[in-house]
Motif scaffolding. Structure first.
Motif, PDB file in Angstrom:
ATOM      1  N   ILE A 235     124.130  13.658  38.817  1.00 58.76           N
ATOM      2  CA  ILE A 235     124.800  12.387  38.534  1.00 58.76           C
ATOM      3  C   ILE A 235     124.718  11.463  39.744  1.00 58.76           C
ATOM      4  O   ILE A 235     124.399  10.272  39.613  1.00 58.76           O
ATOM      5  N   LEU A 236     124.981  12.003  40.929  1.00 60.16           N
ATOM      6  CA  LEU A 236     124.929  11.189  42.154  1.00 60.16           C
ATOM      7  C   LEU A 236     123.527  10.643  42.385  1.00 60.16           C
ATOM      8  O   LEU A 236     123.355   9.471  42.737  1.00 60.16           O
ATOM      9  N   LYS A 237     122.510  11.476  42.168  1.00 58.14           N
ATOM     10  CA  LYS A 237     121.121  11.037  42.345  1.00 58.14           C
ATOM     11  C   LYS A 237     120.782   9.940  41.332  1.00 58.14           C
ATOM     12  O   LYS A 237     120.170   8.923  41.691  1.00 58.14           O
ATOM     13  N   ASN A 238     121.198  10.128  40.076  1.00 54.75           N
ATOM     14  CA  ASN A 238     120.928   9.119  39.048  1.00 54.75           C
ATOM     15  C   ASN A 238     121.640   7.799  39.346  1.00 54.75           C
ATOM     16  O   ASN A 238     121.098   6.727  39.079  1.00 54.75           O
ATOM     17  N   LEU A 239     122.849   7.883  39.876  1.00 57.63           N
ATOM     18  CA  LEU A 239     123.561   6.658  40.242  1.00 57.63           C
ATOM     19  C   LEU A 239     122.810   5.911  41.338  1.00 57.63           C
ATOM     20  O   LEU A 239     122.742   4.684  41.327  1.00 57.63           O
TER      21      LEU A 239
ATOM     22  N   GLY B 256     121.738   3.225  38.971  1.00 56.96           N
ATOM     23  CA  GLY B 256     123.035   2.574  38.881  1.00 56.96           C
ATOM     24  C   GLY B 256     123.825   3.111  37.706  1.00 56.96           C
ATOM     25  O   GLY B 256     123.621   4.237  37.260  1.00 56.96           O
ATOM     26  N   ILE B 257     124.711   2.290  37.186  1.00 52.65           N
ATOM     27  CA  ILE B 257     125.564   2.725  36.085  1.00 52.65           C
ATOM     28  C   ILE B 257     124.841   2.463  34.770  1.00 52.65           C
ATOM     29  O   ILE B 257     124.943   1.404  34.177  1.00 52.65           O
ATOM     30  N   ASN B 258     124.063   3.456  34.365  1.00 48.48           N
ATOM     31  CA  ASN B 258     123.348   3.445  33.099  1.00 48.48           C
ATOM     32  C   ASN B 258     124.247   4.171  32.118  1.00 48.48           C
ATOM     33  O   ASN B 258     124.239   5.388  32.046  1.00 48.48           O
ATOM     34  N   SER B 259     125.048   3.445  31.362  1.00 51.33           N
ATOM     35  CA  SER B 259     126.212   4.019  30.697  1.00 51.33           C
ATOM     36  C   SER B 259     125.942   5.187  29.754  1.00 51.33           C
ATOM     37  O   SER B 259     126.680   6.161  29.769  1.00 51.33           O
ATOM     38  N   ASP B 260     124.888   5.148  28.934  1.00 53.71           N
ATOM     39  CA  ASP B 260     124.690   6.221  27.956  1.00 53.71           C
ATOM     40  C   ASP B 260     124.430   7.567  28.617  1.00 53.71           C
ATOM     41  O   ASP B 260     125.113   8.549  28.337  1.00 53.71           O
ATOM     42  N   ALA B 261     123.436   7.626  29.485  1.00 51.67           N
ATOM     43  CA  ALA B 261     123.107   8.886  30.154  1.00 51.67           C
ATOM     44  C   ALA B 261     124.246   9.318  31.079  1.00 51.67           C
ATOM     45  O   ALA B 261     124.583  10.506  31.149  1.00 51.67           O
ATOM     46  N   LEU B 262     124.840   8.372  31.748  1.00 51.98           N
ATOM     47  CA  LEU B 262     125.933   8.666  32.673  1.00 51.98           C
ATOM     48  C   LEU B 262     127.131   9.258  31.934  1.00 51.98           C
ATOM     49  O   LEU B 262     127.695  10.268  32.353  1.00 51.98           O
ATOM     50  N   ILE B 263     127.490   8.669  30.821  1.00 57.58           N
ATOM     51  CA  ILE B 263     128.632   9.160  30.045  1.00 57.58           C
ATOM     52  C   ILE B 263     128.356  10.570  29.529  1.00 57.58           C
ATOM     53  O   ILE B 263     129.228  11.439  29.568  1.00 57.58           O
TER      54      ILE B 263
ATOM     55  N   SER C 171     130.718  -0.722  33.173  1.00 58.38           N
ATOM     56  CA  SER C 171     130.683  -0.624  34.627  1.00 58.38           C
ATOM     57  C   SER C 171     131.883   0.210  35.058  1.00 58.38           C
ATOM     58  O   SER C 171     132.669   0.661  34.224  1.00 58.38           O
ATOM     59  N   PHE C 172     132.005   0.412  36.374  1.00 59.17           N
ATOM     60  CA  PHE C 172     133.168   1.121  36.914  1.00 59.17           C
ATOM     61  C   PHE C 172     133.884   0.145  37.826  1.00 59.17           C
ATOM     62  O   PHE C 172     133.437  -0.114  38.940  1.00 59.17           O
ATOM     63  N   LEU C 173     134.973  -0.420  37.326  1.00 61.96           N
ATOM     64  CA  LEU C 173     135.630  -1.530  38.002  1.00 61.96           C
ATOM     65  C   LEU C 173     136.781  -1.112  38.909  1.00 61.96           C
ATOM     66  O   LEU C 173     137.481  -1.967  39.444  1.00 61.96           O
TER      67      LEU C 173
ATOM     68  N   GLU D 184     136.266  -5.350  47.866  1.00 56.02           N
ATOM     69  CA  GLU D 184     135.326  -6.167  47.114  1.00 56.02           C
ATOM     70  C   GLU D 184     133.897  -5.979  47.609  1.00 56.02           C
ATOM     71  O   GLU D 184     132.950  -6.200  46.878  1.00 56.02           O
ATOM     72  N   ASP D 185     133.724  -5.570  48.856  1.00 60.38           N
ATOM     73  CA  ASP D 185     132.390  -5.359  49.405  1.00 60.38           C
ATOM     74  C   ASP D 185     131.756  -4.072  48.899  1.00 60.38           C
ATOM     75  O   ASP D 185     130.561  -3.885  49.017  1.00 60.38           O
ATOM     76  N   VAL D 186     132.550  -3.180  48.330  1.00 57.80           N
ATOM     77  CA  VAL D 186     132.052  -1.890  47.865  1.00 57.80           C
ATOM     78  C   VAL D 186     131.626  -2.037  46.417  1.00 57.80           C
ATOM     79  O   VAL D 186     132.356  -2.547  45.577  1.00 57.80           O
ATOM     80  N   SER D 187     130.425  -1.555  46.116  1.00 55.38           N
ATOM     81  CA  SER D 187     129.900  -1.695  44.765  1.00 55.38           C
ATOM     82  C   SER D 187     130.568  -0.708  43.811  1.00 55.38           C
ATOM     83  O   SER D 187     131.083   0.325  44.228  1.00 55.38           O
ATOM     84  N   PRO D 188     130.540  -1.005  42.512  1.00 54.65           N
ATOM     85  CA  PRO D 188     131.071  -0.062  41.523  1.00 54.65           C
ATOM     86  C   PRO D 188     130.373   1.300  41.606  1.00 54.65           C
ATOM     87  O   PRO D 188     131.003   2.327  41.396  1.00 54.65           O
ATOM     88  N   VAL D 189     129.079   1.289  41.929  1.00 56.51           N
ATOM     89  CA  VAL D 189     128.332   2.545  42.038  1.00 56.51           C
ATOM     90  C   VAL D 189     128.898   3.401  43.164  1.00 56.51           C
ATOM     91  O   VAL D 189     129.083   4.613  42.999  1.00 56.51           O
ATOM     92  N   ASP D 190     129.207   2.789  44.310  1.00 50.56           N
ATOM     93  CA  ASP D 190     129.749   3.552  45.435  1.00 50.56           C
ATOM     94  C   ASP D 190     131.101   4.167  45.098  1.00 50.56           C
ATOM     95  O   ASP D 190     131.374   5.316  45.442  1.00 50.56           O
ATOM     96  N   SER D 191     131.942   3.411  44.420  1.00 50.34           N
ATOM     97  CA  SER D 191     133.247   3.929  44.038  1.00 50.34           C
ATOM     98  C   SER D 191     133.104   5.085  43.051  1.00 50.34           C
ATOM     99  O   SER D 191     133.759   6.124  43.183  1.00 50.34           O
ATOM    100  N   LEU D 192     132.220   4.920  42.069  1.00 43.99           N
ATOM    101  CA  LEU D 192     131.997   5.979  41.089  1.00 43.99           C
ATOM    102  C   LEU D 192     131.378   7.208  41.741  1.00 43.99           C
ATOM    103  O   LEU D 192     131.743   8.345  41.415  1.00 43.99           O
ATOM    104  N   LYS D 193     130.461   7.001  42.676  1.00 42.31           N
ATOM    105  CA  LYS D 193     129.857   8.135  43.389  1.00 42.31           C
ATOM    106  C   LYS D 193     130.923   8.915  44.153  1.00 42.31           C
ATOM    107  O   LYS D 193     130.918  10.150  44.159  1.00 42.31           O
ATOM    108  N   TYR D 194     131.851   8.209  44.772  1.00 39.87           N
ATOM    109  CA  TYR D 194     132.930   8.876  45.499  1.00 39.87           C
ATOM    110  C   TYR D 194     133.775   9.711  44.533  1.00 39.87           C
ATOM    111  O   TYR D 194     134.083  10.872  44.804  1.00 39.87           O
TER     112      TYR D 194
END
Length: 120
Positions: free
Chosen positions: A13-17, A21-28, A62-64, A83-93
């Motif tokens: 999941i982390l590699k795919n992100l 990025g947040i590709n919702s179907d595969a990610l979910i 997205s991951f808001l 605000e400087d942190v992307s949704p991808v970074d937050s979701l990866k964490y």
């Protein structure tokens, strides 16, 4: 998590992100699979956070939820930093937290994400 398949899935999941990025179907689908491992491991907090995460991504595409800060929110500067942190970074964490559920800090962060997801 102690399950090696779950750890491999977290890494995937982390590699795919990173790559797409947040590709919702595969990610979910991957998050739902990870949730299955959390159910097997009897980790109810993680099960809820992963369910709320799926619902959030499905609804918003997205991951808001901003990445968690180590410092308490007390000044306007904190909102500028998140605000400087992307949704991808937050979701990866968030996705990386289950790698070590014995860490009290990780459990605390999962609880905080649960509260933020419920309030969003």
């Amino acid at each position: 998590m102690e399950n090696t398949q779950a750890i491999k899935l977290i890494d995937k999941i982390l590699k795919n992100l990173d790559e797409t990025g947040i590709n919702s179907d595969a990610l979910i689908d991957d998050i739902k699979e990870l949730r299955g491992y959390a159910i097997e491991q009897k980790a109810p907090l993680l099960v809820k956070v992963l369910r709320y995460t799926c619902e959030h991504i499905e609804e918003h595409q997205s991951f808001l939820i901003p990445i968690l800060s180590d410092e308490p929110l007390d000044e306007e500067n904190d909102s500028e930093q998140t605000e400087d942190v992307s949704p991808v970074d937050s979701l990866k964490y968030l996705i990386a937290l289950p790698r070590n559920l014995n860490n009290k800090g990780n459990l605390s962060d999962l609880k905080e994400y649960k509260e933020l997801l419920m309030a969003y």
